[in-house]
Design a protein around this motif. Structure first.
Motif, PDB file in Angstrom:
ATOM      1  N   PHE A   1       4.921  13.353   3.310  1.00  8.52           N
ATOM      2  CA  PHE A   1       5.127  12.132   4.083  1.00  8.52           C
ATOM      3  C   PHE A   1       3.843  11.332   4.241  1.00  8.52           C
ATOM      4  O   PHE A   1       3.766  10.427   5.057  1.00  8.52           O
ATOM      5  CB  PHE A   1       5.726  12.467   5.450  1.00  8.52           C
ATOM      6  CG  PHE A   1       7.152  12.914   5.361  1.00  8.52           C
ATOM      7  CD1 PHE A   1       8.181  11.981   5.340  1.00  8.52           C
ATOM      8  CD2 PHE A   1       7.473  14.248   5.256  1.00  8.52           C
ATOM      9  CE1 PHE A   1       9.499  12.374   5.239  1.00  8.52           C
ATOM     10  CE2 PHE A   1       8.793  14.658   5.146  1.00  8.52           C
ATOM     11  CZ  PHE A   1       9.803  13.722   5.138  1.00  8.52           C
ATOM     12  N   SER A   2       2.845  11.674   3.451  1.00  6.52           N
ATOM     13  CA  SER A   2       1.570  10.979   3.585  1.00  6.52           C
ATOM     14  C   SER A   2       1.697   9.518   3.172  1.00  6.52           C
ATOM     15  O   SER A   2       2.294   9.185   2.146  1.00  6.52           O
ATOM     16  CB  SER A   2       0.509  11.661   2.724  1.00  6.52           C
ATOM     17  OG  SER A   2      -0.623  10.833   2.660  1.00  6.52           O
ATOM     18  N   LEU A   3       1.112   8.647   3.997  1.00  3.26           N
ATOM     19  CA  LEU A   3       1.124   7.215   3.679  1.00  3.26           C
ATOM     20  C   LEU A   3      -0.201   6.800   3.046  1.00  3.26           C
ATOM     21  O   LEU A   3      -0.422   5.623   2.785  1.00  3.26           O
ATOM     22  CB  LEU A   3       1.380   6.396   4.946  1.00  3.26           C
ATOM     23  CG  LEU A   3       2.727   6.648   5.627  1.00  3.26           C
ATOM     24  CD1 LEU A   3       2.842   5.866   6.922  1.00  3.26           C
ATOM     25  CD2 LEU A   3       3.874   6.285   4.699  1.00  3.26           C
ATOM     26  N   ILE A   4      -1.080   7.757   2.823  1.00  5.66           N
ATOM     27  CA  ILE A   4      -2.395   7.456   2.257  1.00  5.66           C
ATOM     28  C   ILE A   4      -2.364   7.657   0.745  1.00  5.66           C
ATOM     29  O   ILE A   4      -1.961   8.710   0.259  1.00  5.66           O
ATOM     30  CB  ILE A   4      -3.479   8.396   2.864  1.00  5.66           C
ATOM     31  CG1 ILE A   4      -3.366   8.422   4.385  1.00  5.66           C
ATOM     32  CG2 ILE A   4      -4.863   7.992   2.397  1.00  5.66           C
ATOM     33  CD1 ILE A   4      -3.664   7.116   5.054  1.00  5.66           C
ATOM     34  N   ARG A   5      -2.793   6.653   0.040  1.00  5.08           N
ATOM     35  CA  ARG A   5      -2.809   6.774  -1.415  1.00  5.08           C
ATOM     36  C   ARG A   5      -3.804   7.832  -1.874  1.00  5.08           C
ATOM     37  O   ARG A   5      -4.840   8.016  -1.242  1.00  5.08           O
ATOM     38  CB  ARG A   5      -3.236   5.434  -2.026  1.00  5.08           C
ATOM     39  CG  ARG A   5      -2.166   4.388  -1.960  1.00  5.08           C
ATOM     40  CD  ARG A   5      -2.641   3.198  -2.732  1.00  5.08           C
ATOM     41  NE  ARG A   5      -1.746   2.076  -2.548  1.00  5.08           N
ATOM     42  CZ  ARG A   5      -1.912   0.913  -3.170  1.00  5.08           C
ATOM     43  NH1 ARG A   5      -2.942   0.741  -3.977  1.00  5.08           N
ATOM     44  NH2 ARG A   5      -1.075  -0.058  -2.975  1.00  5.08           N
ATOM     45  N   PRO A   6      -3.481   8.513  -2.977  1.00  3.46           N
ATOM     46  CA  PRO A   6      -4.417   9.527  -3.470  1.00  3.46           C
ATOM     47  C   PRO A   6      -5.703   8.890  -3.981  1.00  3.46           C
ATOM     48  O   PRO A   6      -5.676   7.834  -4.608  1.00  3.46           O
ATOM     49  CB  PRO A   6      -3.643  10.180  -4.623  1.00  3.46           C
ATOM     50  CG  PRO A   6      -2.664   9.165  -5.061  1.00  3.46           C
ATOM     51  CD  PRO A   6      -2.297   8.373  -3.843  1.00  3.46           C
ATOM     52  N   ARG A   7      -6.810   9.550  -3.683  1.00  2.00           N
ATOM     53  CA  ARG A   7      -8.094   9.090  -4.206  1.00  2.00           C
ATOM     54  C   ARG A   7      -8.331   9.779  -5.551  1.00  2.00           C
ATOM     55  O   ARG A   7      -7.656  10.746  -5.874  1.00  2.00           O
ATOM     56  CB  ARG A   7      -9.204   9.419  -3.214  1.00  2.00           C
ATOM     57  CG  ARG A   7      -8.986   8.785  -1.836  1.00  2.00           C
ATOM     58  CD  ARG A   7     -10.280   8.761  -1.053  1.00  2.00           C
ATOM     59  NE  ARG A   7     -11.359   8.152  -1.810  1.00  2.00           N
ATOM     60  CZ  ARG A   7     -11.512   6.834  -1.976  1.00  2.00           C
ATOM     61  NH1 ARG A   7     -10.650   6.000  -1.427  1.00  2.00           N
ATOM     62  NH2 ARG A   7     -12.513   6.364  -2.664  1.00  2.00           N
ATOM     63  N   PRO A   8      -9.266   9.266  -6.330  1.00  2.00           N
ATOM     64  CA  PRO A   8      -9.485   9.875  -7.652  1.00  2.00           C
ATOM     65  C   PRO A   8      -9.803  11.374  -7.579  1.00  2.00           C
ATOM     66  O   PRO A   8      -9.504  12.114  -8.500  1.00  2.00           O
ATOM     67  CB  PRO A   8     -10.680   9.092  -8.202  1.00  2.00           C
ATOM     68  CG  PRO A   8     -10.604   7.773  -7.513  1.00  2.00           C
ATOM     69  CD  PRO A   8     -10.053   8.045  -6.143  1.00  2.00           C
TER      70      PRO A   8
ATOM     71  N   SER B   1       1.782   5.296  -2.104  1.00  3.09           N
ATOM     72  CA  SER B   1       1.374   6.521  -1.404  1.00  3.09           C
ATOM     73  C   SER B   1       2.357   7.626  -1.767  1.00  3.09           C
ATOM     74  O   SER B   1       3.423   7.350  -2.310  1.00  3.09           O
ATOM     75  CB  SER B   1       1.407   6.284   0.101  1.00  3.09           C
ATOM     76  OG  SER B   1       2.751   6.148   0.526  1.00  3.09           O
TER      77      SER B   1
ATOM     78  N   ASN C   1       1.847  17.102   1.898  1.00  5.58           N
ATOM     79  CA  ASN C   1       1.582  15.657   1.844  1.00  5.58           C
ATOM     80  C   ASN C   1       2.815  14.820   1.577  1.00  5.58           C
ATOM     81  O   ASN C   1       2.691  13.648   1.260  1.00  5.58           O
ATOM     82  CB  ASN C   1       0.573  15.359   0.724  1.00  5.58           C
ATOM     83  CG  ASN C   1      -0.834  15.659   1.170  1.00  5.58           C
ATOM     84  OD1 ASN C   1      -1.030  16.525   2.012  1.00  5.58           O
ATOM     85  ND2 ASN C   1      -1.788  14.933   0.632  1.00  5.58           N
TER      86      ASN C   1
ATOM     87  N   TYR D   1       0.825  -1.207   0.000  1.00  5.81           N
ATOM     88  CA  TYR D   1       0.000   0.000   0.000  1.00  5.81           C
ATOM     89  C   TYR D   1       0.864   1.264   0.000  1.00  5.81           C
ATOM     90  O   TYR D   1       0.665   2.181  -0.800  1.00  5.81           O
ATOM     91  CB  TYR D   1      -0.926  -0.009   1.221  1.00  5.81           C
ATOM     92  CG  TYR D   1      -1.838   1.187   1.280  1.00  5.81           C
ATOM     93  CD1 TYR D   1      -3.061   1.187   0.601  1.00  5.81           C
ATOM     94  CD2 TYR D   1      -1.476   2.325   1.982  1.00  5.81           C
ATOM     95  CE1 TYR D   1      -3.887   2.294   0.629  1.00  5.81           C
ATOM     96  CE2 TYR D   1      -2.299   3.437   2.021  1.00  5.81           C
ATOM     97  CZ  TYR D   1      -3.504   3.415   1.349  1.00  5.81           C
ATOM     98  OH  TYR D   1      -4.324   4.511   1.370  1.00  5.81           O
TER      99      TYR D   1
ATOM    100  N   MET E   1      -3.810  15.663  -7.219  1.00  2.24           N
ATOM    101  CA  MET E   1      -3.936  14.966  -8.495  1.00  2.24           C
ATOM    102  C   MET E   1      -4.661  15.860  -9.495  1.00  2.24           C
ATOM    103  O   MET E   1      -4.315  15.905 -10.680  1.00  2.24           O
ATOM    104  CB  MET E   1      -4.707  13.656  -8.272  1.00  2.24           C
ATOM    105  CG  MET E   1      -4.654  12.702  -9.437  1.00  2.24           C
ATOM    106  SD  MET E   1      -2.965  12.246  -9.864  1.00  2.24           S
ATOM    107  CE  MET E   1      -2.660  10.991  -8.635  1.00  2.24           C
TER     108      MET E   1
END
Ligand SMILES: Nc1ncnc2c1ncn2[C@@H]1O[C@H](COP(=O)(O)OP(=O)(O)O)[C@@H](O)[C@H]1O
Ligand SMILES: [Mg+2]
Lengths: 352, 267
Positions: free
Chosen positions: B131-138, A202, B129, A198, B143
């Protein structure tokens, strides 16, 4: 290497299918085998072979994360695992009287935290170097920690280390029971594996791969390259620590030998043999390593060698991989698949 | 540090009071490589929103000047202010986060990533962002910004292609997109037109002239036809020193410049 090694695009045309539907059939098969293995496998297989594979795989995974995504080959990951393991033994109950005997809910978070601090400080020292120098400085830290644990009796109980380090009986389960331990280590390994997959897509993970491929450009895009690398060490420590804590519970003991130089190098061997480019690699490498270790006595016996020569087999295997498939056995598998696909494509084209 | 560059400094166009109001201010910048002075005692100021060309033959020190401004190299001597702040010893990322941007003379991209991912990375670099570990949403804001930039440099059709597969001219356009991420205040373009076809040059001129007014830039450009259409002031460099400054038309007609530069096999 490039950012897209893993053929994982961060974006691209968005998939219509849910993530569940996107999991290939082979993965379902592996999941079923792993989940139902206790039905057929004996205790030795579950506890020793599979338990150890998952543990070694997680420690190897932390190296894969640093080396594969970050371009930093660290020989420190076994030591980080060892710090977490030692903390469990020192802070929690054990057979040694230097242990503090604190409750598990203090001990486990503290073990993760202290290992993360250790990894962050070591990482901060290591990231200013490149290539062979990173390997050397991390090896030096690993060696220093090994000798320190051997000589320090007031905290690390010196040469003899700690025995009777048992997992807490959470939910009334004896987690050292082979089946319970199997599922515990399987769950941890799955979580760590999933986390790495995952995170690779990111912003942090993508940037880490950017830092690996072109640090100067990353700085010119506003990234603090050094901070990114150090953060990778801190993050990787979570996977190593998970492995390290399970390792102490599995052995019910920890001593300097657990974290010696040869153990540090074994982690490198495991990750390289399996493949450093994908999170699955270290687990494959760990399985091969453990199987060789467990069954080499029989194999070596056939040739009249003694069982403790199993490192010879590992060494030869390592050499063969480095020479013929630097990206590990997973790359061999990829090549084989590509050839099969090409042949299939040729057949369809040839058909009337 | 007065004597050698005095004539150049007198020509400064609309330079404000010392230390105030300038987007970029260089004082006595010198960069030595061993015994070689790649640039010596360069003093220069550029107003916010000002667009300037730096001209000069190969080896004049133009790229080195850029490297000093962005912090890729620390200058051997001198002072650099960016919007009034002394950034002389700041690491590159600190300058970028303050709104400085650059492109590279030799494209410096992530060949294994798609076009949109390259631009997304640039947008992440100047956001919180990193260091963000959250994947980008559409519907991710960064984005979205990346998509706008891809459109702005006319690469919409190539959005999902790997950068390594792009044509040379498209890679140059992508370089520009990376330099426009976030909220740029001042951009350094290092020979963006080099190697482009005439159509691509026209495209480039459109992209540059379409930039919002408040974004100033320095462009290194050998092609006078391109340079003079997108700038309001020109700095000539020779052997690591500023040799002449002025308005484009004055520079173009200057006999010394003609002699040294235009007559010297360029343009
Ligand atoms: N990293 C470096 N190390 C040593 N010398 C360099 C370096 N970068 C540039 N130079 C030298 O500095 C001088 C100016 O180069 P450069 O700034 O690239 O010129 P320009 O961009 O105007 O063509 C040249 O003589 C070049 O060889
Ligand atoms: Mg140049």
């Amino acid at each position: 290497m490039s950012v897209a090694d893993n053929l994982q695009r961060l974006t691209g045309p968005y998939e219509q299918r849910s993530w569940l539907q996107r999991i290939p059939a082979a993965w379902w098969a592996v999941a079923v085998i792993l989940l139902f293995m206790p039905v057929v496998a004996n205790d030795f297989w579950l506890f020793q072979v599979m338990g150890w594979t998952f543990i070694l795989g997680m420690i190897g995974l932390s190296l894969m994360f640093l080396a594969g995504y970050g371009g930093m080959v660290s020989l420190l990951q076994m030591t980080v695992a060892g710090v977490a393991g030692y903390m469990v033994a020192i802070l929690g109950p054990s057979g040694a009287n230097v242990s503090l005997g604190l409750a598990w809910w203090v001990v486990i978070p503290a073990a993760f935290l202290i290992a993360a601090i250790f990894a962050t400080i070591s990482g901060a020292l290591a990231v200013r170097t490149d290539g062979i120098y990173t390997i050397m400085i991390t090896l030096a830290i690993a060696a220093a920690f090994f000798y320190f644990t051997r000589q320090n009796y007031s905290i690390f109980n010196g040469y003899s280390g700690f025995n009777l380090v048992l997992p807490p009986k959470l939910f009334g389960v004896n987690w050292r029971d082979p089946m319970a331990f199997y599922y515990l280590s399987l769950a941890c390994a799955t979580l760590c594996y999933g986390a790495v997959v995952y995170i690779s897509r990111s912003p942090f993970g993508l940037a880490l791969q950017g830092v690996r491929d072109n640090p100067r450009r990353m700085a010119a895009l506003g990234f603090n390259v050094t901070a990114h690398r150090v953060a990778a060490y801190a993050l990787a420590s979570i996977f190593a620590s998970t492995g390290g804590i399970l390792l102490v519970w599995q052995n019910a003991q920890i001593a300097p030998g657990t974290i010696g130089i040869s153990a540090a190098i074994d982690v490198l061997v495991v990750a390289v043999v399996g493949g450093l480019r994908r999170p699955l690699g270290p687990f494959i490498g760990a399985l091969i390593y453990v199987l060789l270790q467990v069954f080499s006595a029989d194999i070596l016996g056939l040739f009249g060698f003694s069982a403790d020569r199993f490192k010879l087999i590992i060494g030869i295997g390592f050499l063969a991989i480095v020479l013929f498939s630097p990206d590990g056995v997973l790359a061999l598998w990829d090549r084989w698949r590509a050839r099969v696909d090409a042949r299939k494509a040729a057949e369809t084209r040839g058909a009337p | 540090m007065n004597a050698p560059v005095a004539p150049a400094r007198m020509n400064q166009i609309g330079a404000g009071q010392a230390g105030s109001g300038n987007a970029l201010e260089l004082r006595g910048i010198t960069k030595m490589f061993g015994a070689l002075a790649a640039i010596s005692d360069v003093t220069l100021s550029v107003r916010p929103g000002e667009r300037r060309a730096v001209l000069g033959s190969n080896g004049a020190g133009k790229t080195t000047l850029f490297n000093c401004i962005t912090g890729d190299f620390l200058p051997t001597a001198g002072l650099i202010r960016f919007f009034g702040e002394d950034v002389t010893v700041f690491p590159p990322h600190e300058r970028i986060r303050r709104g400085l941007r650059r492109t590279y003379q030799i494209s410096s991209l992530f060949a294994g990533l798609s076009v949109i991912d390259n631009v997304y990375l640039a947008c992440v670099g100047v956001s919180r962002n990193r260091f963000s570990l959250i994947r980008p949403r559409p519907d991710d804001a960064l984005m979205h910004a990346a998509n706008m930039l891809v459109d702005a440099v006319h690469l919409t059709a190539e959005k999902n292609r790997l950068v390594g597969e792009l044509a040379y001219g498209q890679q140059r356009q992508l370089e520009i997109a990376l330099a426009l991420s976030g909220a740029p205040r001042f951009v350094l373009f290092d020979e963006p037109a080099a190697g482009l076809s005439p159509t691509e040059r026209t495209d480039l001129i459109h992209i540059l002239t379409a930039l919002p007014n408040h974004i100033g830039y320095i462009i290194i450009e050998h092609d006078m036809d391109v340079a003079l259409r997108v700038v309001e002031s020109v700095t000539m460099m020779h052997n690591g020193r500023i040799f002449k400054e002025g308005r484009p038309e004055d520079i173009e007609d200057d006999p010394e410049v003609q002699e040294l530069y235009l007559g010297g096999g360029h343009g």
